[in-house]
Design a protein around this motif. Structure first.
Motif, mmCIF file in Angstrom:
data_model
loop_
_atom_site.group_PDB
_atom_site.id
_atom_site.type_symbol
_atom_site.label_atom_id
_atom_site.label_comp_id
_atom_site.label_asym_id
_atom_site.label_seq_id
_atom_site.Cartn_x
_atom_site.Cartn_y
_atom_site.Cartn_z
ATOM 1 N N UNK A 1 24.139 -78.329 90.265
ATOM 2 C CA UNK A 1 24.196 -79.287 89.048
ATOM 3 C C UNK A 1 24.001 -80.599 89.383
ATOM 4 N N UNK A 2 24.161 -81.271 90.554
ATOM 5 C CA UNK A 2 24.065 -82.711 91.095
ATOM 6 C C UNK A 2 22.510 -82.979 90.894
ATOM 7 N N UNK A 3 21.580 -82.572 91.503
ATOM 8 C CA UNK A 3 20.140 -82.826 91.271
ATOM 9 C C UNK A 3 19.744 -82.695 90.021
ATOM 10 N N UNK A 4 19.959 -81.569 89.147
ATOM 11 C CA UNK A 4 19.501 -81.273 87.946
ATOM 12 C C UNK A 4 20.106 -82.331 87.006
ATOM 13 N N UNK A 5 21.590 -82.852 86.902
ATOM 14 C CA UNK A 5 22.184 -83.566 86.030
ATOM 15 C C UNK A 5 21.541 -85.087 86.335
ATOM 16 N N UNK A 6 21.888 -85.362 87.554
ATOM 17 C CA UNK A 6 21.806 -86.874 88.093
ATOM 18 C C UNK A 6 20.400 -87.447 88.224
ATOM 19 N N UNK A 7 19.672 -86.482 88.882
ATOM 20 C CA UNK A 7 18.210 -86.880 89.281
ATOM 21 C C UNK A 7 17.033 -86.415 88.451
ATOM 22 N N UNK A 8 17.081 -85.193 87.926
ATOM 23 C CA UNK A 8 15.971 -84.721 87.107
ATOM 24 C C UNK A 8 16.319 -85.011 85.700
ATOM 25 N N UNK A 9 17.502 -84.763 85.225
ATOM 26 C CA UNK A 9 17.738 -84.774 83.590
ATOM 27 C C UNK A 9 17.244 -86.268 83.261
ATOM 28 N N UNK A 10 17.707 -87.383 83.717
ATOM 29 C CA UNK A 10 17.349 -88.705 83.269
ATOM 30 C C UNK A 10 15.783 -88.872 82.978
ATOM 31 N N UNK A 11 14.995 -88.103 83.718
ATOM 32 C CA UNK A 11 13.632 -88.166 83.431
ATOM 33 C C UNK A 11 13.069 -87.485 82.033
ATOM 34 N N UNK A 12 14.282 -86.934 81.414
ATOM 35 C CA UNK A 12 14.107 -86.282 80.139
ATOM 36 C C UNK A 12 15.077 -86.877 79.118
ATOM 37 N N UNK A 13 15.446 -88.093 79.319
ATOM 38 C CA UNK A 13 16.292 -88.751 78.425
ATOM 39 C C UNK A 13 15.549 -89.944 77.662
ATOM 40 N N UNK A 14 16.220 -90.990 77.034
ATOM 41 C CA UNK A 14 15.627 -91.761 76.149
ATOM 42 C C UNK A 14 14.105 -92.342 76.532
ATOM 43 N N UNK A 15 14.139 -92.651 77.995
ATOM 44 C CA UNK A 15 12.823 -93.051 78.635
ATOM 45 C C UNK A 15 11.830 -91.979 78.080
ATOM 46 N N UNK A 16 12.058 -90.829 78.042
ATOM 47 C CA UNK A 16 10.940 -89.912 77.685
ATOM 48 C C UNK A 16 10.193 -90.211 76.346
ATOM 49 N N UNK A 17 10.884 -90.712 75.535
ATOM 50 C CA UNK A 17 10.396 -90.887 74.251
ATOM 51 C C UNK A 17 9.276 -92.052 74.138
ATOM 52 N N UNK A 18 9.455 -92.981 75.241
ATOM 53 C CA UNK A 18 8.605 -94.136 75.429
ATOM 54 C C UNK A 18 7.261 -93.567 76.305
ATOM 55 N N UNK A 19 7.619 -92.690 76.930
ATOM 56 C CA UNK A 19 6.228 -92.127 77.749
ATOM 57 C C UNK A 19 5.375 -91.780 77.098
ATOM 58 N N UNK A 20 4.196 -92.253 77.610
ATOM 59 C CA UNK A 20 2.720 -91.746 77.132
ATOM 60 C C UNK A 20 2.874 -90.008 77.215
#
Length: 402
Positions: free
Chosen positions: A252-271
């Protein structure tokens, strides 16, 4: 004359740490533990702002023994920590970042609780200064716990007290090939190898300081480094823990803390190119470690996004991320007489999307906030079963059963 072994080696890796280093070292001098029981090993990692010179001034006047090592810049925090660890002689080591500071009773309390309980790792309560700090693990002081039955997996920074014999027995050092998440790898391994972990929650032991110049290490590095960190931590967990509930709890820890933020709000600004790359980087991790038992431990919006990452559905993922970013409350649907609650995030029961209902199913923690939800328990289930049996019995057998 034989010099007594210090209780604690305080290891400070420092790079361009002025003026924060001044308060950091002052907090070491202010420790209520006898200063003859500690040693400081400070590694200047190629600073040009006077950090090395200030460390040498401090060593010349400090009451406790201070070793200063000056070296060319290594490019990350792992090198200096490893150098310091190689010089340490204390029964315990504590890694102190040069821009943070200790609470006055930190070392005395942490050494005491480790000695009292025979534990190998001690977490002291952390407080953020101009930045956030972990909170969920500080409910109460605990003499002995482990990584499975507590929330300590959500604080994997290196600022802990470690029994040095544990680190030496297993040859533990920081991975110098990682430029973010290296402390998570080290600390998780220590948790897993430790004979017990203690928590000091009734005294602030560590002040995590947000630098005004924005140079704190956790803010640096591109997104690919985060995937490197997630991959390393997942691999460590998988190598040390066989498949099953214990591994799922830790994943749960690496999925939620490390991986999931890459698919958070910043994802909408990504190319589009970066979005595609992120999904490519995530794919082998999802295939190897994502499963229903990990998924059910997450909140609905976390589970839904990672489900779409696993299914490689960027078209749907973008809409879900936008919904989450807007901080909207997802409507709730109660079924099964109020005992089953679904949160209606985008694409719920959308036939074309084809996302299973279970992805939207709230667990009891989320569902309790909604009026009308009735939490099922083993007792109520057994009571209902017993009532059905009694109703099915003839009157004479029911009287006999009574």
């Amino acid at each position: 004359m034989t010099v007594a072994q210090p209780d604690v080696s305080v290891i400070i890796g420092a790079y361009e740490a002025m003026p924060y280093l001044i308060e950091c070292l002052a907090s070491v001098e202010a420790q209520t533990i006898d200063q003859t029981r500690i040693e400081v090993i400070a590694v200047d990692d190629g600073s040009t702002d006077g950090t090395g010179e200030y460390l040498e001034e401090f060593a010349a006047r400090a009451a406790m023994p201070v070793t200063v090592i000056r070296q060319e810049n290594s490019g990350g925090p792992s090198g200096p920590r490893n150098v310091g660890l190689g010089k340490a002689t204390g029964r315990y080591v504590f890694f102190l970042d040069a821009d943070d500071r200790l609470g006055p009773e930190a070392l005395r309390r942490m050494v005491a609780i480790a000695d009292e309980n025979g534990t190998d790792v001690v977490l002291g309560k952390v407080e953020g200064v101009n930045r956030s700090a972990p909170k969920s693990m500080w409910g109460s002081t605990v003499g002995r716990t482990d990584v499975y039955s507590s929330n300590i997996k959500f604080t994997l920074s290196a600022q802990k007290l470690f029994r040095r014999a544990l680190l030496e027995r297993h040859g533990m050092r920081f991975d110098e090939s990682l430029f973010t998440g290296e402390d998570a790898l080290f600390t998780m391994e220590a948790y897993l190898r430790a004979d017990g972990v203690s928590i000091v929650a009734d005294h602030t032991c560590y002040y995590l300081v947000g630098r005004e110049d924005g140079k704190h290490v956790t803010k640096s590095g591109g997104y690919t480094l985060r995937f490197d960190s997630a991959r390393a931590l997942m691999t460590l967990i998988a190598d040390m823990i066989p498949p099953g509930p214990k591994r799922d709890v830790l994943m749960v820890r690496p999925f939620v803390v490390t991986l999931l933020p890459q698919f958070g709000p910043r994802y909408l600004k990504d190319s589009d190119e970066v979005r595609r790359h992120k999904l490519e980087l995530a794919k082998p991790l999802m295939e190897a470690y994502w499963n229903e038992d990990v998924a059910r431990r997450l909140r609905v919006h976390e589970r839904l996004r990672l489900h779409l990452v696993a299914d490689q559905r960027p078209d749907l993922l973008k809409d879900v991320v936008a919904f989450v970013r807007a901080k909207k409350q997802a409507p709730a649907i109660l079924e099964k007489k109020g005992r089953r609650l679904y949160l209606v995030y985008p694409y719920f029961r959308d036939r074309e999307a084809g996302i299973p209902d279970c992805v939207y199913l709230a667990d009891a923690r989320e569902a309790r906030a909604f009026p009308g939800y009735r939490e099922s328990t083993v007792d109520t289930f057994m009571q209902r079963a017993a009532r059905k049996v009694r109703r099915a019995l003839p009157a004479r057998e029911m009287r006999a059963a009574a």
